[in-house]
Design a protein around this motif. Structure first.
Motif, mmCIF file in Angstrom:
data_model
loop_
_atom_site.group_PDB
_atom_site.id
_atom_site.type_symbol
_atom_site.label_atom_id
_atom_site.label_comp_id
_atom_site.label_asym_id
_atom_site.label_seq_id
_atom_site.Cartn_x
_atom_site.Cartn_y
_atom_site.Cartn_z
ATOM 1 N N GLY A 102 0.837 -1.194 0.000
ATOM 2 C CA GLY A 102 0.000 0.000 0.000
ATOM 3 C C GLY A 102 0.869 1.239 0.000
ATOM 4 N N VAL A 124 -3.223 -1.933 -2.234
ATOM 5 C CA VAL A 124 -4.316 -1.181 -1.619
ATOM 6 C C VAL A 124 -4.206 0.273 -2.029
ATOM 7 C CG1 VAL A 124 -5.361 -0.448 0.561
ATOM 8 C CG2 VAL A 124 -4.444 -2.767 0.327
ATOM 9 N N GLY A 128 -4.944 3.110 4.294
ATOM 10 C CA GLY A 128 -4.839 1.671 4.400
ATOM 11 C C GLY A 128 -5.463 1.011 5.604
ATOM 12 N N ALA A 131 -8.839 -1.046 5.081
ATOM 13 C CA ALA A 131 -8.587 -2.178 4.194
ATOM 14 C C ALA A 131 -7.700 -3.217 4.876
ATOM 15 C CB ALA A 131 -7.937 -1.682 2.905
ATOM 16 N N VAL A 151 -8.892 -2.685 -2.554
ATOM 17 C CA VAL A 151 -7.991 -3.764 -2.963
ATOM 18 C C VAL A 151 -7.951 -3.872 -4.487
ATOM 19 C CG1 VAL A 151 -7.748 -6.273 -3.044
ATOM 20 C CG2 VAL A 151 -8.080 -5.125 -0.856
#
Length: 573
Positions: A102, A124, A128, A131, A151
């Motif tokens: 991410g 991601v 973050g 998620a 995602v």
């Protein structure tokens, strides 16, 4: 802060966060956020730190010994390649581990990255934390992973993109990263978020137009208490625009000033939004407590409008002047070359106007087209071509050719080498006020140095400026440079200013300019600047600079150069 240690008996799923930092001084806080989230979800979570330029093999051995079920990493502009180097090796050794990436590098279209980097299972997009919590909860369910907002992945060869992760709200729900830091914390500074998002709509920025949310005052206070307890003394507030909302920033400034007097704070602000209330808070602080980084970017109104920026040049300059007038406030200002519609002439004009105000530091950078920004998607409209690899610097625009952008990069080095050293800042500010052509002329004079990989030594830069001031500029600039040269302790006999040994006492009518007149003196030199000066140097071998500087009145009829001595001055040959 590596805590990746082998614990073979842990019954909980085990994960590792790979924290790659640009240097030892820089330490992100994402690792602490994710460790708190993972441990709350029942994971045995570890952090492995790497510094750019460090060998990855020792860290790889430690992480492989843990046999983690998940490896997560945040990718930044200047750490992407190190993270990839580690992840490729790790995935080759442990292909069964779920690898999640991410960070800002994934704000754009992630298809090409995932197709080129099979070692990364999930990318991601966006903030973050939400998620990541969902990935932890569904790590064993590939179908559920594919439904998580934010995602992106390849599923059976097909690219799947779930848009952007939802912004976190309330921010206080994110675990604090600071209680887990070691005591003492050995890095020179730490980052602190008090808000996320930005109300500005600057097209080059990854935060443009995202909703502004705030951590509560109680959470900020608690974080600062944990920071202080770990011996940290410098806090860099990571807000995009600290002065975005007065109701948030003014109480925080008072908290910083009154409750945490041991700490110094670095703040990024919009100079066009400087208010009298903000200035009052800075004015009442102890000098040196606040370092302000002012995002100027450009002083060209059409270019500001092209960016979608709310500021105007007039408001920006007004705010900068008022900030510059605050005693003890360190002011750093940022400029960007290569903006939409901007030219090399604009960059030079911006630099001249800004340097004439005399901020403590100026940073001039060439625009970077960052993934996911509006400007990256509008590059064709502005004729922009950018590097396809980090740092994504602009190579050409509709208004700046390749050579002009290269000149802007060279100008950036000239600013770093000649304006930002404290020895030169005041003089170059004065030169900017006195000479409209100062910066192009200095760029031309310094051109022979700019192809070298490293900055020339400070003495070499002094000599080049002396040549330049001899060629153009009022004599006071040359005198000021000579003063700084001698004060620093560079050669008095083979330097840029005429000086001769002074073997007598300080005349009684000499004026102390700076330093300690009672400091024992080993040697002294007299120099003819705007007025004659005496530079006295002490006996300590570890202190090269002058311990005291005196100004002598101009010689006139009936005045003896070696007059009645000052009793306090212990001048010895």
């Amino acid at each position: 802060m590596n805590d990746a240690r082998h614990d073979p008996v842990s019954p909980r799923p085990r994960g590792v966060f790979l924290a790659v930092n640009a240097s030892f001084s820089h330490a992100g806080i994402a690792a602490g956020y994710f460790k708190g989230i993972a441990e709350s979800a029942g994971w045995d979570w570890h952090t492995e730190e790497l510094v750019r330029g460090e060998a990855v093999q020792p860290a790889l051995v430690r992480v492989c010994a843990l046999r983690p079920r998940m490896l997560a990493a945040t990718f930044y502009l200047f750490t992407r390649q190190v993270a990839l180097s580690f992840i490729r090796r790790f995935k080759a050794l442990q292909p069964e581990c779920l690898v999640v990436a991410g960070g800002p590098e994934f704000l754009g279209d992630n298809r090409a990255f995932l197709e080129a980097e099979p070692a990364v299972d999930l990318a991601v997009r966006g903030e973050g934390e939400n998620a990541f919590a969902a990935i932890l909860a569904n790590a064993g369910d590939p179908a559920a992973l594919g439904r998580i907002p934010g995602v992106c992945r390849l599923a059976n060869g097909a690219y799947q993109d779930n848009g952007a992760a939802a912004p976190v709200a309330p921010l206080d729900a994110i675990p604090s990263p600071y209680p887990g830091l070691p005591i003492p914390f050995k890095r020179p500074f730490i980052l602190l978020e008090t808000t996320r998002g930005c109300a500005n709509a600057c097209s080059f920025c990854t935060s443009a137009g995202t909703p502004v949310r705030s951590f509560s005052a109680g959470r900020v206070r608690s974080d600062l208490e944990a920071i202080r307890a770990r011996g940290i003394r410098e806090v860099r507030v990571a807000n995009r625009t600290f002065n975005d909302r007065a109701e948030h920033c003014l109480p925080l400034l008072r908290m910083f000033r009154d409750e945490f007097p041991e700490l110094r704070f670095h703040l990024e602000i919009d100079p066009a939004r400087v208010t009298p209330a903000l200035l009052r808070e800075f004015e009442t602080a102890v000098p040196g407590r606040f370092h302000v980084e002012a995002g100027v970017q450009t002083l060209c109104d059409p270019v500001l409008r092209n960016l979608g920026r709310q500021a105007t040049a007039a408001r920006t300059l007004s705010g900068l002047r008022r900030l510059r007038a605050v005693p003890g406030l360190k002011l750093h200002a940022d400029l960007i070359a290569g903006l939409p519609g901007g030219t090399l002439e604009h960059a030079l004009s911006d630099l001249l106007a800004l340097s004439a105000l005399g901020p403590d530091e100026i940073q001039l950078e060439v625009l970077k087209l960052l993934p996911g920004t509006r400007l990256a998607s509008e590059r064709g409209q502005w004729g922009m071509v950018a590097s396809p690899e980090p740092p994504y610097e602009v190579l050409r625009t509709g208004t700046m050719g390749v050579g002009e952008l290269e000149n802007a990069r060279r100008l950036s080095r000239v600013v770093e080498w000649f304006y930002n050293p404290p020895d030169f800042t005041r003089l170059l500010a004065e030169a900017s006020r006195a000479d409209p052509g100062f910066w192009p002329a200095l760029l031309d004079r310094a051109s022979r140095m700019l192809d070298a990989p490293d900055a020339p030594g400070l003495e070499t830069r002094y000599r080049l400026l002396a040549e330049h001031f001899d060629w153009r500029g009022p004599p006071r600039l040359r005198h000021g440079l000579g003063y700084q040269w001698l004060k620093r302790g560079f050669s008095a006999m083979n330097g840029i200013v005429d000086a001769a040994p002074w073997r007598g006492p300080v005349p009684g009518d000499a004026e102390l300019v700076e330093g300690d007149p009672d400091e024992p003196v080993a040697r002294a030199f007299r120099a003819e600047l705007d007025l004659p000066h005496i530079f006295a140097f002490g006996r300590r071998s570890d202190i090269r600079s002058a311990v005291a500087v005196y100004r002598l009145p101009p010689a006139g009829p009936g005045r003896h150069v070696r007059g009645e001595s000052r009793p306090a001055a212990q001048m010895r040959a």
